[in-house]
Structures are given as C-alpha cells and as structure tokens.
Design a protein around this motif. Structure first.
Motif, PDB file in Angstrom:
ATOM      1  N   PHE A  17     -33.504  52.407   3.108  1.00 19.61           N
ATOM      2  CA  PHE A  17     -33.485  53.473   4.108  1.00 19.61           C
ATOM      3  C   PHE A  17     -33.981  52.959   5.455  1.00 19.61           C
ATOM      4  N   VAL A  18     -34.542  51.754   5.438  1.00 21.32           N
ATOM      5  CA  VAL A  18     -34.928  51.079   6.678  1.00 21.32           C
ATOM      6  C   VAL A  18     -34.195  49.738   6.711  1.00 21.32           C
ATOM      7  N   VAL A  19     -33.484  49.502   7.785  1.00 23.63           N
ATOM      8  CA  VAL A  19     -32.695  48.275   7.918  1.00 23.63           C
ATOM      9  C   VAL A  19     -33.221  47.487   9.106  1.00 23.63           C
ATOM     10  N   GLY A  36     -50.998  38.495   7.367  1.00 26.48           N
ATOM     11  CA  GLY A  36     -50.834  39.835   7.921  1.00 26.48           C
ATOM     12  C   GLY A  36     -49.442  40.357   7.629  1.00 26.48           C
ATOM     13  N   PHE A  37     -48.657  40.560   8.682  1.00 30.69           N
ATOM     14  CA  PHE A  37     -47.327  41.160   8.531  1.00 30.69           C
ATOM     15  C   PHE A  37     -46.489  40.507   7.424  1.00 30.69           C
ATOM     16  N   GLN A  38     -46.363  39.179   7.472  1.00 31.05           N
ATOM     17  CA  GLN A  38     -45.466  38.520   6.518  1.00 31.05           C
ATOM     18  C   GLN A  38     -45.919  38.754   5.083  1.00 31.05           C
ATOM     19  N   LYS A  58     -34.418  49.981  11.965  1.00 30.16           N
ATOM     20  CA  LYS A  58     -33.502  51.128  11.998  1.00 30.16           C
ATOM     21  C   LYS A  58     -33.751  52.017  10.778  1.00 30.16           C
ATOM     22  N   GLN A  59     -33.854  53.308  11.009  1.00 29.04           N
ATOM     23  CA  GLN A  59     -34.113  54.237   9.905  1.00 29.04           C
ATOM     24  C   GLN A  59     -32.888  55.100   9.636  1.00 29.04           C
ATOM     25  N   LEU A  60     -32.493  55.144   8.367  1.00 30.88           N
ATOM     26  CA  LEU A  60     -31.330  55.939   7.974  1.00 30.88           C
ATOM     27  C   LEU A  60     -31.833  57.309   7.481  1.00 30.88           C
ATOM     28  N   GLY A 103     -34.868  54.606  15.003  1.00 34.77           N
ATOM     29  CA  GLY A 103     -35.807  53.934  14.110  1.00 34.77           C
ATOM     30  C   GLY A 103     -37.163  53.798  14.743  1.00 34.77           C
ATOM     31  N   LEU A 104     -37.817  52.721  14.377  1.00 40.18           N
ATOM     32  CA  LEU A 104     -39.194  52.496  14.790  1.00 40.18           C
ATOM     33  C   LEU A 104     -39.294  51.123  15.450  1.00 40.18           C
ATOM     34  N   LEU A 105     -39.886  51.101  16.652  1.00 45.37           N
ATOM     35  CA  LEU A 105     -40.252  49.818  17.248  1.00 45.37           C
ATOM     36  C   LEU A 105     -41.630  49.509  16.694  1.00 45.37           C
ATOM     37  N   HIS A 122     -45.579  53.780  -0.054  1.00 43.79           N
ATOM     38  CA  HIS A 122     -45.655  52.898   1.121  1.00 43.79           C
ATOM     39  C   HIS A 122     -47.092  52.600   1.538  1.00 43.79           C
ATOM     40  N   ILE A 123     -47.928  53.625   1.635  1.00 44.68           N
ATOM     41  CA  ILE A 123     -49.284  53.352   2.125  1.00 44.68           C
ATOM     42  C   ILE A 123     -50.126  52.642   1.076  1.00 44.68           C
ATOM     43  N   ARG A 124     -49.804  52.877  -0.210  1.00 48.35           N
ATOM     44  CA  ARG A 124     -50.605  52.239  -1.267  1.00 48.35           C
ATOM     45  C   ARG A 124     -50.240  50.768  -1.413  1.00 48.35           C
ATOM     46  N   PRO A 169     -53.984  48.792  -0.621  1.00 44.61           N
ATOM     47  CA  PRO A 169     -54.192  49.236  -2.005  1.00 44.61           C
ATOM     48  C   PRO A 169     -55.591  49.798  -2.289  1.00 44.61           C
ATOM     49  N   ARG A 170     -56.461  49.738  -1.284  1.00 42.12           N
ATOM     50  CA  ARG A 170     -57.813  50.303  -1.453  1.00 42.12           C
ATOM     51  C   ARG A 170     -58.430  49.797  -2.760  1.00 42.12           C
ATOM     52  N   THR A 171     -58.896  50.704  -3.663  1.00 40.71           N
ATOM     53  CA  THR A 171     -59.595  50.217  -4.863  1.00 40.71           C
ATOM     54  C   THR A 171     -58.661  49.653  -5.940  1.00 40.71           C
ATOM     55  N   TRP A 194     -46.359  42.120  -1.117  1.00 41.89           N
ATOM     56  CA  TRP A 194     -46.723  43.448  -1.601  1.00 41.89           C
ATOM     57  C   TRP A 194     -45.536  44.406  -1.602  1.00 41.89           C
ATOM     58  N   MET A 195     -44.941  44.705  -0.438  1.00 43.90           N
ATOM     59  CA  MET A 195     -43.872  45.724  -0.420  1.00 43.90           C
ATOM     60  C   MET A 195     -42.634  45.293  -1.194  1.00 43.90           C
ATOM     61  N   ASN A 196     -42.252  44.017  -1.061  1.00 40.85           N
ATOM     62  CA  ASN A 196     -41.024  43.534  -1.708  1.00 40.85           C
ATOM     63  C   ASN A 196     -41.241  43.121  -3.153  1.00 40.85           C
TER      64      ASN A 196
HETATM   65 FE1  N7H Z   1     -45.864  51.838   7.606  1.00 42.32          FE
HETATM   66  N1  N7H Z   1     -43.584  55.943   8.725  1.00 42.32           N
HETATM   67  O1  N7H Z   1     -43.817  56.261   9.886  1.00 42.32           O
HETATM   68  O2  N7H Z   1     -42.865  56.594   7.957  1.00 42.32           O
HETATM   69  N2  N7H Z   1     -46.389  53.795   7.640  1.00 42.32           N
HETATM   70  N3  N7H Z   1     -43.963  52.304   8.226  1.00 42.32           N
HETATM   71  N4  N7H Z   1     -45.365  49.852   7.751  1.00 42.32           N
HETATM   72  N5  N7H Z   1     -47.764  51.336   7.163  1.00 42.32           N
HETATM   73  C1  N7H Z   1     -47.615  54.300   7.347  1.00 42.32           C
HETATM   74  O3  N7H Z   1     -51.486  55.942   7.353  1.00 42.32           O
HETATM   75  C2  N7H Z   1     -43.458  53.551   8.425  1.00 42.32           C
HETATM   76  C3  N7H Z   1     -44.153  49.324   8.050  1.00 42.32           C
HETATM   77  C4  N7H Z   1     -48.283  50.063   7.078  1.00 42.32           C
HETATM   78  O4  N7H Z   1     -54.023  52.412   5.595  1.00 42.32           O
HETATM   79  C5  N7H Z   1     -47.599  55.722   7.423  1.00 42.32           C
HETATM   80  O5  N7H Z   1     -51.225  55.708   9.514  1.00 42.32           O
HETATM   81  C6  N7H Z   1     -42.060  53.456   8.787  1.00 42.32           C
HETATM   82  C7  N7H Z   1     -44.211  47.899   7.993  1.00 42.32           C
HETATM   83  C8  N7H Z   1     -49.717  50.114   6.838  1.00 42.32           C
HETATM   84  O6  N7H Z   1     -53.322  53.589   3.907  1.00 42.32           O
HETATM   85  C9  N7H Z   1     -46.343  56.067   7.788  1.00 42.32           C
HETATM   86  C10 N7H Z   1     -41.763  52.116   8.799  1.00 42.32           C
HETATM   87  C11 N7H Z   1     -45.505  47.576   7.642  1.00 42.32           C
HETATM   88  C12 N7H Z   1     -50.054  51.452   6.779  1.00 42.32           C
HETATM   89  C13 N7H Z   1     -45.561  54.850   7.934  1.00 42.32           C
HETATM   90  C14 N7H Z   1     -42.960  51.409   8.461  1.00 42.32           C
HETATM   91  C15 N7H Z   1     -46.219  48.818   7.505  1.00 42.32           C
HETATM   92  C16 N7H Z   1     -48.815  52.194   6.991  1.00 42.32           C
HETATM   93  C17 N7H Z   1     -48.764  56.684   7.142  1.00 42.32           C
HETATM   94  C18 N7H Z   1     -40.473  51.436   9.122  1.00 42.32           C
HETATM   95  C19 N7H Z   1     -46.177  46.247   7.434  1.00 42.32           C
HETATM   96  C20 N7H Z   1     -51.467  52.037   6.583  1.00 42.32           C
HETATM   97  C21 N7H Z   1     -49.578  56.910   8.379  1.00 42.32           C
HETATM   98  C22 N7H Z   1     -39.474  51.982   9.777  1.00 42.32           C
HETATM   99  C23 N7H Z   1     -45.575  45.091   7.291  1.00 42.32           C
HETATM  100  C24 N7H Z   1     -51.705  52.386   5.145  1.00 42.32           C
HETATM  101  C25 N7H Z   1     -50.856  56.124   8.398  1.00 42.32           C
HETATM  102  C26 N7H Z   1     -53.134  52.828   4.869  1.00 42.32           C
HETATM  103  C27 N7H Z   1     -48.758  53.579   7.029  1.00 42.32           C
HETATM  104  C28 N7H Z   1     -44.213  54.752   8.310  1.00 42.32           C
HETATM  105  C29 N7H Z   1     -43.038  50.054   8.389  1.00 42.32           C
HETATM  106  C30 N7H Z   1     -47.556  48.907   7.187  1.00 42.32           C
HETATM  107  C31 N7H Z   1     -45.919  57.532   7.971  1.00 42.32           C
HETATM  108  C32 N7H Z   1     -41.071  54.567   9.098  1.00 42.32           C
HETATM  109  C33 N7H Z   1     -43.061  46.945   8.298  1.00 42.32           C
HETATM  110  C34 N7H Z   1     -50.642  48.925   6.721  1.00 42.32           C
END
Ligand code: N7H
Length: 439
Positions: free
Chosen positions: A416-418, A360-362, A217-219, A347-349, A302-304, A308-310, A368-370
């Motif tokens: 901001f994401v629940v 992977g996901f976990q 869910k996105q706020l 929000g986002l599915l 978020h993307i870094r 994290p690339r380099t 990393w994120m937390n």
């Molecule tokens: Fe994220 N968003 O749409 O705002 N994410 N993500 N994500 N995410 C990315 O580069 C978003 C979530 C990754 O290669 C973009 O394709 C939102 C989770 C990874 O540089 C945007 C939510 C996890 C990448 C968003 C959410 C990830 C990535 C940029 C939750 C993993 C690639 C578009 C509501 C556990 C990074 C793009 C790269 C990119 C959004 C969740 C992972 C815009 C809204 C839970 C790996």
C-alpha cells in the motif's frame, strides 16, 4: 568519550509542518557556491531558534549533501557511514525494493544536495525559495523538487491514510522531562560525535546528522478496499467499524492516534489527543502472556515493528530515529474512492534523522519491517509490517489482523506504500556549514 549534550544552536532543522519544498540540486559551480553560502548560512534555522516562538522565522531553511555532493565540494574526509557513502540507489536491494518505481532523478548518485524550505504560510515559503535561488544563482541547478502540504481542515497533522502522525519521537538525554512513555536516547544516536556515536568521524562533524529522505507513494483507495475486504470478525460490530479496526491493527494506532494497545476494540479520540497518555504503553498487560497476546496489538503492527518497546529485553536504544514527514499530493477524489484505484500520486515525504543509517532507517526497513520473523520468540511468526514492510513488490503475509483469530495468516495482495526513491544526505551542523561548506 564524546561530550553528551549537543548545542541546540548548532543543530540545524526545518521544522514547520504546514508546507515545505524539498529541492534536489546539482552544484554546478562549487567555488562560487561556497562563497555565496556565507550569505545563506545566517538564514539556516537551528533547533533553538525554532523551539522559541519569539525567534522563529516566518520560513525556515536547511541544507544537506549527498556523498557525491561532498566530493564535488572538495570534501574528501571519510564520514564513516558506508550506507550514506554508497547512496540510496545502491541500497535499494537491501530495502527489498525495485527501483522501477523510482523517480528518475533519484536513480544513480548524481544528486549533490537538497535544500528544504518550510513555512506555515505559502507566501513566505515562495519568498524564501526565490530569495535562496536569487542568492545562489547559477551555482546550483534544481533537478527535482517536490512540495509537501498539510492536509486540509481537521486532517491537518494526519497523513493520507488518515492517521495522526508525529506522536512518538525519541528525546535526547539532558533535555527536560520526557512525556510518559517517551524514550530518551543518548545524543550520539541522532547526532555525530556525541555520546554513544560509535564511529570515528572528523571532529568538524559534531552535532551534524545523516538523513534518509524518501518519497513514499500511498495507495489510499487500495488500502481502504483491503480493509473493507478483511473486516475484523467481532460479533455485533458494523462492517465499517470492523474495517476501521483492521486498519487500526495494521498501524497499531487508530486514526485519532489512540494506541490499540490501550484501546483494542474501539477508537478513543480523547486518549489519541492526550500527549500524557497516547504514548504510554509497552505491549504488556496483567494476566496476559506477552509472547502470545495479540488481542491488544498485533506483533506486526507498523508502530510495534518500528519500536518494539518491551518486546525486546533489554529494551534496545540503538535503532531510534527522529522522523519528520509531511504529506504530498492531492486529496483522494470521488472517482478514485469509487473505483478503488489511485489515479493521482499522493504520499508522504519521509525524513529520518540518525547518526548511523545502517542502524537507523536502513535497519528498521530491512531487519524489522521487512522481516517476517521479527519479533522473535512469539507464539507465531509475525509476518511483515502490513503498512510499510516491503518484499520487492510481491505479495506479503502478516498475522494478527483479526483479534478473533490473531494467529491467522493474512495475505497482503500488494504494497500500500510504494517507494519512489530518495537519497541519503549528510546534514551539517551550523559550524560544519561555516567551516566546511563555505569559504
Ligand atoms: Fe511510520 N502513517 O502516517 O501512517 N508511522 N509511516 N515509518 N513510524 C507511525 O507514533 C507512516 C515509515 C516509524 O514510537 C505512525 O508518531 C506512513 C518508515 C516509527 O511507537 C504513523 C509511512 C519508517 C514510528 C505512521 C511510514 C517509519 C512510526 C504513528 C509511509 C522507518 C514510531 C504515529 C508512507 C524506516 C513508533 C506516531 C513508536 C509511527 C505512518 C513510514 C518509522 C501514523 C504512512 C519508512 C519509528
């Protein structure tokens, strides 16, 4: 070792991004279900069919099963992924989240499977759904379902915060030329029993994968209020531009998709829309020290945090996932915008494909994120990913939001994401479906 190149006519998918339905099911009658699956399997879509416009069906179908579901079907083989076997509900503490906010159907381990129907037309989608229910009849029972829908007009392809999504995905070794900046991973990072899948699995799992499904869910009004309250302090920049810059730095990309690493102060929509340039960056710049440079992109963006690339040397290929997300819920209303408060759920599915959920996901969520210390060896503790980092609902901190004071700490008053929960599923290849899921 495992053979490297997967068979794309074996890998199942459901990759329309206009609309879909994800339905969580119980398998009420396993014997009947396995018999009827013989009729369903020919309609399940594979990557090769979806890649070719001339073979693409008007609606696609895919299926995946939880550990409980595999047991219900009489499959006792150990797939050797303990995070999958335990289920997502048991994993919530590792993700630093409370299950108080979870959809009740996701609490526990009772869901057996999910089917995903997807299409670019809502009519075809409805037809596909009712056809499936007609065939499987009372062998299954839908206990929860949710519909995903692309946002309207020029927001199609953008998620509810407004960012273009789906730009950066890993590609699999052996398939064509990667786009500039695109990472190539060994097939076994995404698919079971392929090269560099490190685990021992039953041979029939080849070209299958594990998926993490999450309802997030996105706020949105709250996210916007936060940015308005924390505008970047660039001299001469308007309040609106400065708030937009804050959001871009939280994400690491502008809403157009342009990476802040290449466009640090102002959006560049032409760059954002150019697939040969919008992923071609690595957080290093001549004349800048990459252990302290947050002028271009915050360490915590978020993307870094996720790729994290380099920042990691050597570059780490173990933690790449394939993402396929689709927005759900209505557009933000006038009232919500004005009050700054979310009143209707949106929000986002989120769906992540990988061969190993713990790396992977976990891993991405937990390590990393937390994790405020990731990435290490920088001039400052980065703090949490301001978009998706979780701290059991408590306040979080991050750094780097203001390019004029990049080492400054910012408190994020809320998430901001629940999470509304989800489940971990095994997504069988076509042959696994034929040999194991049907009889
Ligand atoms: Fe994220 N968003 O749409 O705002 N994410 N993500 N994500 N995410 C990315 O580069 C978003 C979530 C990754 O290669 C973009 O394709 C939102 C989770 C990874 O540089 C945007 C939510 C996890 C990448 C968003 C959410 C990830 C990535 C940029 C939750 C993993 C690639 C578009 C509501 C556990 C990074 C793009 C790269 C990119 C959004 C969740 C992972 C815009 C809204 C839970 C790996």
């Amino acid at each position: 070792g495992h053979p490297p190149v997967p068979h794309l006519d074996e890998v199942t998918t459901s990759s329309f991004n206009i609309s879909n339905v994800q339905a969580e099911v119980l398998i009420v009658d396993p014997t009947g279900f396995k018999k009827l699956m013989n009729m369903v399997i020919p309609t399940i879509s594979t990557v090769d069919i979806m890649l070719d416009m001339s073979t693409q069906p008007s609606a696609s179908l895919n299926m995946a099963f939880s550990q409980t579901g595999l047991h219900k079907l009489g499959i006792q083989d150990n797939l050797n992924d303990t995070v999958f076997s335990g289920g997502q509900f048991a994993d919530a503490p590792n993700l630093a989240e409370s299950t108080n906010t979870w959809v009740s159907q996701f609490k526990g381990t009772s869901i057996h499977g999910v089917y995903i129907t997807a299409s670019d037309s809502s009519n075809s989608l409805m037809q596909q759904n009712s056809a499936l229910q007609t065939v499987l009849g009372t062998t299954i029972q839908v206990v929860y379902s949710i519909q995903g829908q692309a946002r309207p007009g020029d927001q199609a392809g953008h998620e509810h915060f407004g960012f273009l999504d789906g730009i950066s995905q890993p590609t699999i070794e052996g398939f064509g030329t990667p786009l500039p900046g695109q990472v190539t991973v060994p097939a076994g990072k995404l698919l079971l029993n392929r090269e560099q899948d490190q685990m021992t699995r039953p041979s029939w799992t080849i070209d299958s994968s594990f998926v993490a499904f999450r309802q997030l869910k996105q706020l949105v009004p709250e996210f916007n209020t936060f940015a308005n309250d924390h505008p970047a302090s660039i001299p001469g920049m308007s309040q609106a531009q400065a708030a937009e810059l804050t959001q871009a730095r939280m994400m690491g990309r502008w809403k157009s998709g342009a990476p802040v690493d290449l466009a640090p102060l102002f959006d560049d929509p032409v760059l954002g829309a150019d697939p040969t340039r919008n992923n071609n960056f690595n957080y290093t710049h001549p004349g800048f020290n990459s252990s302290s440079d947050q002028i271009h992109c915050p360490f915590s963006a978020h993307i870094r945090k996720n790729v994290p690339r380099t920042d990691l040397d050597p570059i780490d290929l173990a933690h790449h996932i394939l993402r396929s997300g689709i927005p759900y819920g209505p557009e933000v209303t006038e009232v919500e915008q004005q009050s700054g408060q979310t009143m209707m759920e949106r929000g986002l599915l989120f769906l992540a494909v990988q061969s190993n959920i713990a790396s992977g996901f976990q891993f991405l969520q937990k390590a990393w994120m937390n994790n405020p210390e990731f990435v290490k060896h920088k001039s400052v503790l980065p703090g949490l990913d301001p978009v998706m980092g979780q701290n059991n609902g408590s306040a979080r901190f991050t750094t780097g939001l203001d390019p004029m004071n990049p080492e400054g700490n910012t408190t994020l008053p809320m998430q901001f994401v629940v999470s509304r929960g989800g489940e971990y599923f095994f997504m069988p290849s076509l042959s696994a479906l034929r040999h194991i899921i049907s009889s």
